[in-house]
Design an enzyme around this catalytic site. Structure first.
Site, PDB file in Angstrom:
ATOM      1  N   ASP A 188       3.902 -12.845  -4.888  1.00  0.00           N
ATOM      2  CA  ASP A 188       2.909 -12.026  -4.231  1.00  0.00           C
ATOM      3  C   ASP A 188       1.705 -11.819  -5.178  1.00  0.00           C
ATOM      4  OD1 ASP A 188       2.710 -10.134  -1.653  1.00  0.00           O
ATOM      5  OD2 ASP A 188       2.149  -8.878  -3.357  1.00  0.00           O
ATOM      6  N   GLU A 216       6.518 -17.347  -2.700  1.00  0.00           N
ATOM      7  CA  GLU A 216       5.675 -16.540  -1.821  1.00  0.00           C
ATOM      8  C   GLU A 216       4.419 -16.096  -2.582  1.00  0.00           C
ATOM      9  OE1 GLU A 216       5.852 -15.409   1.689  1.00  0.00           O
ATOM     10  OE2 GLU A 216       6.738 -17.386   1.448  1.00  0.00           O
ATOM     11  N   HIS A 276       9.348 -12.896   3.173  1.00  0.00           N
ATOM     12  CA  HIS A 276       8.402 -12.747   2.066  1.00  0.00           C
ATOM     13  C   HIS A 276       9.083 -12.242   0.791  1.00  0.00           C
ATOM     14  CE1 HIS A 276       4.721 -12.283  -0.094  1.00  0.00           C
ATOM     15  NE2 HIS A 276       4.834 -10.974  -0.181  1.00  0.00           N
TER      16      HIS A 276
END
Length: 296
Positions: free
Chosen positions: A105, A129, A273
Site C-alpha cells: 500500500d 498490493e 488488498h
C-alpha cells in the site's frame, strides 16, 4: 496516546527518536536489515504473521509510520513529504544499510521513493498490493470504490466526516478488503491507534493524496519517477500477488512481469488488498525463498 500491544504481536517494541518524536518499531534477528513498511490504516501489526516465516533471514524491522500505530502523533500536516522526512530520519537513526524493503500500500510508495533516491543502500525490493503505476482515472475503480474516493475528495468536510466521524477506513474498508473475518481482538488492534476523533484526522491524508488522473501533481511526479527507475534497475524484485487482488489484479501482474527487470512473482492464494491477513504464511515463505535464491 499510548496503546497496549496485542498479545498476538509478541515481538518486543522499540522506539527511535526522529525529528523530536518517537517512531515505534519491532525488531528481531540479526544480519542485514529487512524493513517492513505498512500503509493505510494499518501499522506494524499487519506483518505479525509474516515475520514468523522469516526467522533467520536477517534483521527483521517493522516500523510504524509517523502518526500510525504506536508511533507518536506530532502536530504536523502529515503530508507525503512529512512521511518521507520521518522515514528517512528513521533509517538514518538506525543506521540501516544493505536493506531489503518489504512493502504494501502506501508503504510501497515510500519504499520505492527511498530506494530510487538511495539505490546504493538497497539489496532488494519485495512488494504486494503496491503503488506502482499511477491510477489513470476514477474509471479504473469499481463503482463502489469510485464513489468512495470521489465523495471523500470532493471537500475537506466530506473527508473529515468519512474518516473522523464515521471511521470508515478502519470500520469499513479494512474488513471489506480481507477475505476472512477478523477476530474481535484483531479488529481491536487495528482500532487501537484511532480511538478518538481527532487522532483520525491523519487518516484523511492518504486517500486525498492517492494519485488519480495525474493528481495531485507532486505525487504523480514522484510516482512516475520511481516507476521509470523500477523499469531500469536490475535490483532483485519480488511481486507477491493474490486472487483477485485490488491494486494488482492478474492482468497487472503480467504487465509488470514484462516491464520490470529481475522481477520474480509469487502467487499467495485468495486475497483482496490486505493480503497479509489472508495469506501470511504464503507471503512469508515466498519472501524467504526469494531471499535465499538471490543471496540477499
Amino acid at each position: 496516546m499510548t496503546i497496549q500491544k496485542p498479545e498476538d504481536f509478541p515481538y518486543p517494541s522499540q522506539f527511535g527518536e526522529v525529528l523530536g518524536s518517537r517512531m515505534h518499531y519491532v525488531e528481531h534477528g540479526s544480519g542485514d536489515p529487512i524493513l517492513f513498511l505498512h500503509g493505510q490504516p494499518t501499522w506494524s501489526y499487519l506483518w505479525r504473521n509474516v515475520l514468523s516465516e522469516l526467522e533467520d533471514k536477517g534483521r527483521l524491522i517493522a516500523v510504524d509510520l509517523i502518526g500510525y500505530g504506536m508511533s507518536d502523533k506530532p502536530d504536523i500536516p502529515y503530508d507525503i513529504d512529512d512521511h518521507i522526512r520521518y522515514l528517512d530520519g528513521f533509517i538514518k537513526a538506525l543506521g540501516l544499510d544493505r536493506i531489503t524493503i518489504v512493502s504494501h500500500d502506501w508503504g510501497s510508495f515510500f519504499g520505492f521513493h527511498y530506494a530510487h533516491r538511495h539505490p546504493e543502500r538497497i539489496k532488494g525490493l519485495a512488494f504486494m498490493e503496491a503503488m506502482l503505476t499511477p491510477i489513470p482515472g476514477y474509471e479504473a475503480f469499481d463503482p463502489q470504490t469510485r464513489q468512495f474516493f470521489q465523495t471523500l475528495r470532493a471537500s475537506q468536510a466530506n473527508a473529515e466526516r468519512m474518516m473522523m466521524d464515521e471511521n470508515q477506513f478502519v470500520e469499513g474498508i479494512l474488513p471489506a478488503m480481507i477475505c476472512r473475518q477478523l477476530e474481535p481482538h484483531e479488529m481491536d488492534a487495528y482500532r487501537a491507534p484511532w480511538t478518538d476523533r481527532e487522532s483520525r484526522r491523519i487518516l484523511c491524508k492518504f486517500p486525498q493524496n492517492l494519485c488519480i488522473g495525474k493528481e495531485p501533481a507532486a505525487i504523480y511526479r514522484k510516482q512516475t519517477a520511481y516507476m521509470d527507475w523500477l523499469q531500469q534497475t536490475d535490483l532483485p524484485k519480488l511481486l507477491v500477488h493474490a486472487d483477485p487482488g485490488l491494486l494488482i489484479p492478474a492482468p497487472a501482474v503480467d504487465w509488470y512481469r514484462e516491464r520490470l527487470p529481475n522481477l520474480e512473482t509469487a502467487f499467495a492464494g485468495k486475497g483482496l488488498h490486505y493480503i497479509q491477513e489472508d495469506q501470511p504464511k504464503a507471503i512469508g515463505q515466498a519472501i524467504a525463498q526469494w531471499i535465499e535464491r538471490n543471496g540477499l
